[in-house]
Scaffold this motif. Structure first.
Motif, PDB file in Angstrom:
ATOM      1  N   GLU A   1       0.724  -1.214  -0.132  1.00 17.73           N
ATOM      2  CA  GLU A   1       0.111  -0.078   0.036  1.00 17.73           C
ATOM      3  C   GLU A   1       0.810   1.341  -0.142  1.00 17.73           C
ATOM      4  N   ASN A   2       1.954   1.186   0.894  1.00 24.53           N
ATOM      5  CA  ASN A   2       2.868   2.390   0.927  1.00 24.53           C
ATOM      6  C   ASN A   2       3.565   2.628  -0.469  1.00 24.53           C
ATOM      7  N   ALA A   3       3.984   1.419  -0.713  1.00 20.40           N
ATOM      8  CA  ALA A   3       4.778   1.504  -2.352  1.00 20.40           C
ATOM      9  C   ALA A   3       3.969   1.920  -3.298  1.00 20.40           C
ATOM     10  N   VAL A   4       2.623   1.706  -3.426  1.00 26.43           N
ATOM     11  CA  VAL A   4       1.678   2.293  -4.427  1.00 26.43           C
ATOM     12  C   VAL A   4       1.740   3.638  -4.439  1.00 26.43           C
ATOM     13  N   MET A   5       1.426   4.198  -3.010  1.00 27.86           N
ATOM     14  CA  MET A   5       1.301   5.669  -2.708  1.00 27.86           C
ATOM     15  C   MET A   5       2.603   6.431  -3.108  1.00 27.86           C
ATOM     16  N   LEU A   6       3.688   5.646  -2.935  1.00 25.22           N
ATOM     17  CA  LEU A   6       4.860   6.389  -3.177  1.00 25.22           C
ATOM     18  C   LEU A   6       5.064   6.698  -4.773  1.00 25.22           C
ATOM     19  N   ILE A   7       4.595   5.498  -5.439  1.00 28.82           N
ATOM     20  CA  ILE A   7       4.745   5.553  -6.862  1.00 28.82           C
ATOM     21  C   ILE A   7       3.860   6.696  -7.483  1.00 28.82           C
ATOM     22  N   LYS A   8       2.698   6.691  -6.798  1.00 29.98           N
ATOM     23  CA  LYS A   8       1.709   7.966  -7.373  1.00 29.98           C
ATOM     24  C   LYS A   8       2.410   9.146  -7.093  1.00 29.98           C
ATOM     25  N   GLU A   9       3.286   9.332  -6.064  1.00 32.35           N
ATOM     26  CA  GLU A   9       4.150  10.503  -5.655  1.00 32.35           C
ATOM     27  C   GLU A   9       5.172  10.879  -6.641  1.00 32.35           C
ATOM     28  N   GLY A  10       5.487   9.975  -7.577  1.00 36.72           N
ATOM     29  CA  GLY A  10       6.611  10.031  -8.447  1.00 36.72           C
ATOM     30  C   GLY A  10       7.743   9.126  -8.240  1.00 36.72           C
ATOM     31  N   VAL A  11       7.774   8.144  -7.157  1.00 39.40           N
ATOM     32  CA  VAL A  11       8.970   7.437  -7.168  1.00 39.40           C
ATOM     33  C   VAL A  11       8.842   6.458  -8.317  1.00 39.40           C
ATOM     34  N   THR A  12      10.078   6.036  -8.734  1.00 38.69           N
ATOM     35  CA  THR A  12      10.280   5.364  -9.944  1.00 38.69           C
ATOM     36  C   THR A  12       9.342   3.624  -9.786  1.00 38.69           C
ATOM     37  N   ASP A  13       9.853   3.061  -8.583  1.00 32.88           N
ATOM     38  CA  ASP A  13       9.656   1.788  -8.314  1.00 32.88           C
ATOM     39  C   ASP A  13       9.854   1.232  -7.112  1.00 32.88           C
ATOM     40  N   TYR A  14       9.726   0.192  -6.874  1.00 32.99           N
ATOM     41  CA  TYR A  14      10.170  -0.444  -5.445  1.00 32.99           C
ATOM     42  C   TYR A  14      10.234  -2.002  -5.780  1.00 32.99           C
ATOM     43  N   VAL A  15      11.313  -2.537  -5.077  1.00 31.34           N
ATOM     44  CA  VAL A  15      11.683  -4.047  -4.892  1.00 31.34           C
ATOM     45  C   VAL A  15      11.841  -4.574  -3.629  1.00 31.34           C
ATOM     46  N   SER A  16      11.305  -5.727  -3.477  1.00 29.59           N
ATOM     47  CA  SER A  16      11.548  -6.187  -1.917  1.00 29.59           C
ATOM     48  C   SER A  16      13.006  -6.812  -1.808  1.00 29.59           C
ATOM     49  N   LYS A  17      13.463  -6.594  -0.628  1.00 26.46           N
ATOM     50  CA  LYS A  17      14.925  -7.186  -0.261  1.00 26.46           C
ATOM     51  C   LYS A  17      15.049  -8.844  -0.403  1.00 26.46           C
ATOM     52  N   ASN A  18      13.654  -9.342  -0.254  1.00 25.01           N
ATOM     53  CA  ASN A  18      13.791 -10.727  -0.129  1.00 25.01           C
ATOM     54  C   ASN A  18      13.713 -11.461  -1.597  1.00 25.01           C
ATOM     55  N   ASN A  19      13.584 -10.346  -2.602  1.00 23.57           N
ATOM     56  CA  ASN A  19      13.320 -11.067  -3.930  1.00 23.57           C
ATOM     57  C   ASN A  19      14.261  -9.799  -4.929  1.00 23.57           C
ATOM     58  N   PHE A  20      15.515 -10.210  -5.400  1.00 26.66           N
ATOM     59  CA  PHE A  20      16.045  -9.123  -6.455  1.00 26.66           C
ATOM     60  C   PHE A  20      16.052  -9.731  -7.872  1.00 26.66           C
ATOM     61  N   SER A  21      15.123 -10.598  -8.163  1.00 27.49           N
ATOM     62  CA  SER A  21      15.204 -10.945  -9.290  1.00 27.49           C
ATOM     63  C   SER A  21      14.626 -10.101 -10.176  1.00 27.49           C
ATOM     64  N   SER A  22      13.986  -9.228 -10.085  1.00 27.51           N
ATOM     65  CA  SER A  22      13.267  -8.253 -10.915  1.00 27.51           C
ATOM     66  C   SER A  22      14.314  -7.015 -11.112  1.00 27.51           C
ATOM     67  N   LEU A  23      15.228  -6.707  -9.977  1.00 29.70           N
ATOM     68  CA  LEU A  23      15.751  -5.667  -9.761  1.00 29.70           C
ATOM     69  C   LEU A  23      16.517  -5.100 -11.113  1.00 29.70           C
ATOM     70  N   LEU A  24      17.424  -5.799 -11.894  1.00 31.99           N
ATOM     71  CA  LEU A  24      17.976  -5.439 -13.028  1.00 31.99           C
ATOM     72  C   LEU A  24      17.259  -4.948 -14.210  1.00 31.99           C
ATOM     73  N   GLN A  25      15.890  -5.637 -14.323  1.00 28.82           N
ATOM     74  CA  GLN A  25      15.023  -5.270 -14.989  1.00 28.82           C
ATOM     75  C   GLN A  25      14.327  -3.908 -14.778  1.00 28.82           C
ATOM     76  N   LYS A  26      14.194  -3.523 -13.803  1.00 30.95           N
ATOM     77  CA  LYS A  26      13.574  -2.405 -13.250  1.00 30.95           C
ATOM     78  C   LYS A  26      14.613  -1.331 -13.413  1.00 30.95           C
ATOM     79  N   ILE A  27      15.748  -1.686 -13.036  1.00 29.77           N
ATOM     80  CA  ILE A  27      16.932  -0.502 -13.209  1.00 29.77           C
ATOM     81  C   ILE A  27      16.921  -0.077 -14.678  1.00 29.77           C
ATOM     82  N   SER A  28      17.014  -1.169 -15.651  1.00 26.57           N
ATOM     83  CA  SER A  28      16.860  -1.071 -17.213  1.00 26.57           C
ATOM     84  C   SER A  28      15.801  -0.024 -17.528  1.00 26.57           C
TER      85      SER A  28
END
Length: 443
Positions: free
Chosen positions: A96-123
């Protein structure tokens, strides 16, 4: 596989107070094959120093730190109006907080428990940031171009206002010219007529009592007055063909030529002139102007004939397809249409080829007044008439071997006076096909 949108050695600013988590993140990105340099910060001051000195391409931030957090860090980015992708990496942020921050302009978020999508989101984040920069550059260029266009439009407005002012001045000048024409045709010619009348009376009644010097002086006055009257009349003719009275109509050149011959009948019989007319056809022209053209050319040929040799004047016309006309390589021929070609040839005294263009200049004379009367305006009028028809006239003179005038007129259907443009109509040119033309001679 690393995305093409990730440039070599990207700069990553990592906001993290846990050294182990920061090392884990760096090892994951290195193992994934990302080429980068990183800087880890954990306080507001070090974060702001990193923004200013490290100049990161992307920011990876923990959500919550003891003295600083991701929300505050992102606010710093926004306050500085920086276009840097901002990805939150946290195990406690909650969706819920992640969605709110994205609406504020934050690019994205990633869980510390799962880095598998991090490189794709950075790209993706770097790609979007690059596209945003390009978009802003494009908008900036558009603003500059728009401003330049507004300046150009303003300048055009000034130019149009100046043109309108000059048009009014030209209109007033034309009115003054018309007034001058009226004075020339009435007020100037009236005293001149009286001078000629009194000279004629003196020549009839006083010549017998005059000395030879007096007689010669009177004759010279008579010649000068006659020449002045002819000059005024020729100037009137030139001013008339310079006006915008361009009324086109289908005209038969045979009738125009016969009319002019009738007017010059005395000179024609006196010089025993012979006419050959070939291939005439009805054409769309300004009739009264073309009559003046034929009259000037014909009287010119009769005037400059070789003594004791009967003038031979040949007038003929043909239609030229645009392809045939282009092969002539004539100057000033922008019209992409067929052309009507009128040729007017005589066997008179002619002139040297070097004067082929000079003869159309107003007041230009190649012979002394004592030998051949004239004002030097006749051929200038001819050229002006051809120009009024958007045409071309070429003179081809040979000393003691006559001259040929070649006139090329665009085949037109209509004439737009406002635009001064011709409308081409090849299918209905208003001319008889060449195969239907009949040649004949007139004496």
């Amino acid at each position: 596989m690393i995305s093409n949108h990730i440039k070599e050695d990207i700069k990553i600013l990592i906001l993290e107070d846990n050294t182990a988590d920061a090392d884990l993140l760096v090892r994951h990105l290195t193992k994934a094959g990302l080429s980068f340099v990183s800087k880890v910060v954990e306080s507001r001051k070090s974060f702001e120093d990193g923004l200013e000195n490290f100049l990161p391409d992307i920011i990876l931030s923990d959500y919550s730190l003891p003295s600083f957090d991701a929300v505050s860090a992102f606010k710093v980015i926004k306050d500085k109006n920086l276009n840097i992708p901002f990805i939150i990496i946290s195990g406690t942020i909650g969706e819920e907080n992640a969605v709110m921050l994205i609406k504020e302009g934050v690019t994205d978020y990633v869980s510390k428990n799962n880095f598998s999508s991090l490189l794709q989101k950075i790209s993706r984040a770097l790609k979007e940031a690059e596209e945003l920069v390009e978009k802003e550059d494009l908008l900036q260029k558009l603003k500059i171009q728009t401003a330049a266009l507004l300046v150009a439009n303003q300048e055009l407005g000034f130019q149009n206002a100046e043109k309108e002012k000059r048009a009014i001045e030209l209109l007033n000048a034309n009115k003054e010219l018309l007034a001058f024409n009226f004075i020339s045709s009435h007020d100037l010619q009236e005293p001149l007529r009286k001078i000629q009348i009194f000279i004629s009376i003196m020549m009839d009644k006083e010549m017998k009592t005059m000395t030879e010097d007096g007689k010669n002086s009177l004759k010279r006055i008579h010649v000068a007055a006659t020449r002045m009257r002819q000059l005024i009349e020729d100037l009137m003719d030139f001013s008339r063909v310079s006006t915008n009275d361009h009324h086109y109509e289908m005209s038969d050149l045979k009738d125009i030529i016969e009319d002019v011959k009738s007017e010059l009948t005395d000179t024609i019989h006196q010089k025993k002139a012979v006419f050959k007319v070939k291939g005439l056809m009805p054409v769309n022209i300004i009739a009264f102007q073309f009559r003046q053209l034929i009259y000037n050319l014909m009287s010119n040929s009769l005037k400059f004939s070789i003594p004791e040799i009967p003038p031979q004047i040949t007038i003929q016309s043909v239609m030229l397809k645009n392809k045939e006309f282009r092969l002539l390589n004539l100057p000033e021929s922008p019209q992409k249409c067929d052309y009507w070609h009128l040729s007017f040839q005589d066997n008179g005294i002619g002139f040297e080829a070097q004067y082929n263009q000079n003869i159309f200049v107003i007041f230009q004379r190649l012979h002394h007044t004592e030998d051949y009367l004239g004002t030097g305006i006749g051929l200038a009028i001819v050229k002006k008439i051809v120009e009024n028809h958007n045409g071309i006239i070429i003179a081809d003179g040979n000393l003691n071997n006559g001259v040929t005038f070649n006139i090329y007129i665009p085949v037109v259907k209509d004439f737009n006076k406002k635009k001064g443009a011709f409308k081409v109509n090849k299918e209905n040119s208003g001319a008889i096909p060449v195969k239907q033309q009949n040649a004949f001679e007139m004496h």
